[in-house]
Motif scaffolding. Sequence first.
Motif, short mmCIF file in Angstrom:
data_model
loop_
_atom_site.label_atom_id
_atom_site.label_comp_id
_atom_site.label_asym_id
_atom_site.label_seq_id
_atom_site.Cartn_x
_atom_site.Cartn_y
_atom_site.Cartn_z
N MET A 55 0.83 -1.20 0.00
CA MET A 55 0.00 0.00 0.00
C MET A 55 0.86 1.26 0.00
O MET A 55 0.61 2.21 -0.74
CB MET A 55 -0.94 -0.02 1.22
CG MET A 55 -1.87 1.18 1.32
SD MET A 55 -1.20 2.68 2.11
CE MET A 55 -0.80 2.12 3.75
N ILE A 56 1.90 1.27 0.83
CA ILE A 56 2.79 2.43 0.88
C ILE A 56 3.47 2.64 -0.47
O ILE A 56 3.58 3.77 -0.96
CB ILE A 56 3.81 2.28 2.03
CG1 ILE A 56 3.07 2.41 3.37
CG2 ILE A 56 4.93 3.32 1.92
CD1 ILE A 56 3.89 2.04 4.58
N GLY A 57 3.89 1.56 -1.12
CA GLY A 57 4.47 1.66 -2.46
C GLY A 57 3.49 2.22 -3.47
O GLY A 57 3.84 3.06 -4.30
N GLN A 58 2.24 1.76 -3.42
CA GLN A 58 1.22 2.27 -4.34
C GLN A 58 0.94 3.75 -4.08
O GLN A 58 0.76 4.53 -5.02
CB GLN A 58 -0.08 1.45 -4.20
CG GLN A 58 0.01 0.03 -4.70
CD GLN A 58 0.30 -0.02 -6.19
OE1 GLN A 58 -0.38 0.59 -7.00
NE2 GLN A 58 1.33 -0.75 -6.55
N ALA A 59 0.90 4.13 -2.82
CA ALA A 59 0.68 5.53 -2.47
C ALA A 59 1.81 6.40 -3.00
O ALA A 59 1.57 7.48 -3.57
CB ALA A 59 0.55 5.68 -0.94
N ARG A 60 3.03 5.93 -2.84
CA ARG A 60 4.20 6.66 -3.36
C ARG A 60 4.10 6.83 -4.87
O ARG A 60 4.32 7.92 -5.39
CB ARG A 60 5.46 5.85 -3.02
CG ARG A 60 6.50 6.63 -2.34
CD ARG A 60 7.75 5.79 -2.07
NE ARG A 60 7.89 5.63 -0.65
CZ ARG A 60 8.08 4.49 -0.02
NH1 ARG A 60 8.19 3.37 -0.67
NH2 ARG A 60 8.19 4.46 1.28
N GLU A 61 3.78 5.72 -5.57
CA GLU A 61 3.64 5.78 -7.03
C GLU A 61 2.57 6.76 -7.46
O GLU A 61 2.67 7.37 -8.52
CB GLU A 61 3.31 4.39 -7.59
CG GLU A 61 4.48 3.47 -7.67
CD GLU A 61 4.12 2.13 -8.30
OE1 GLU A 61 3.18 2.09 -9.13
OE2 GLU A 61 4.78 1.14 -7.97
#
Length: 149
Positions: A95-101
Amino acid sequence: MHSITIRRAVGQDAERLTTLIQESGAYQGEYASIIADYRVTADYIARHQVFVAVDAVGQLLGFYALVLEPPELDLAFVADSAQGRGVGRLLIAHMIGQAREAGLTDVRVVSHPPAEEFYRRLGAERVGTVAPTPPKIAWGRPELRFTTI
């Protein structure tokens, strides 16, 4: 632990996600009212960033839903049978990776009270308390934020 894959949810997953929520041991007793009539729909999956964790044979282990505007982790559930196997940790990291993207700098979480420590162990910071909204939610809920940068 078996191989775990995280993939984007599709409309056909809606019923399985609803079942996972409804069968969650974390929402028994005093917390049952918050999920009593809750349903994940195909439309919800289409409108938000919903990802599922499945094992090698396709068994649903957990899922999360990230709302981009305003940035919030709206749902996060791990099947009772998969608790303690690192599934939640994998989902939150994803989720954190998707938010960053997506260009988000932080993500709000209004936590189920027993889940607060889980989110804090993964780096969320408590920023407040969301007041009860009776009759469905008769308790305050921790408000946390994950920083994604």
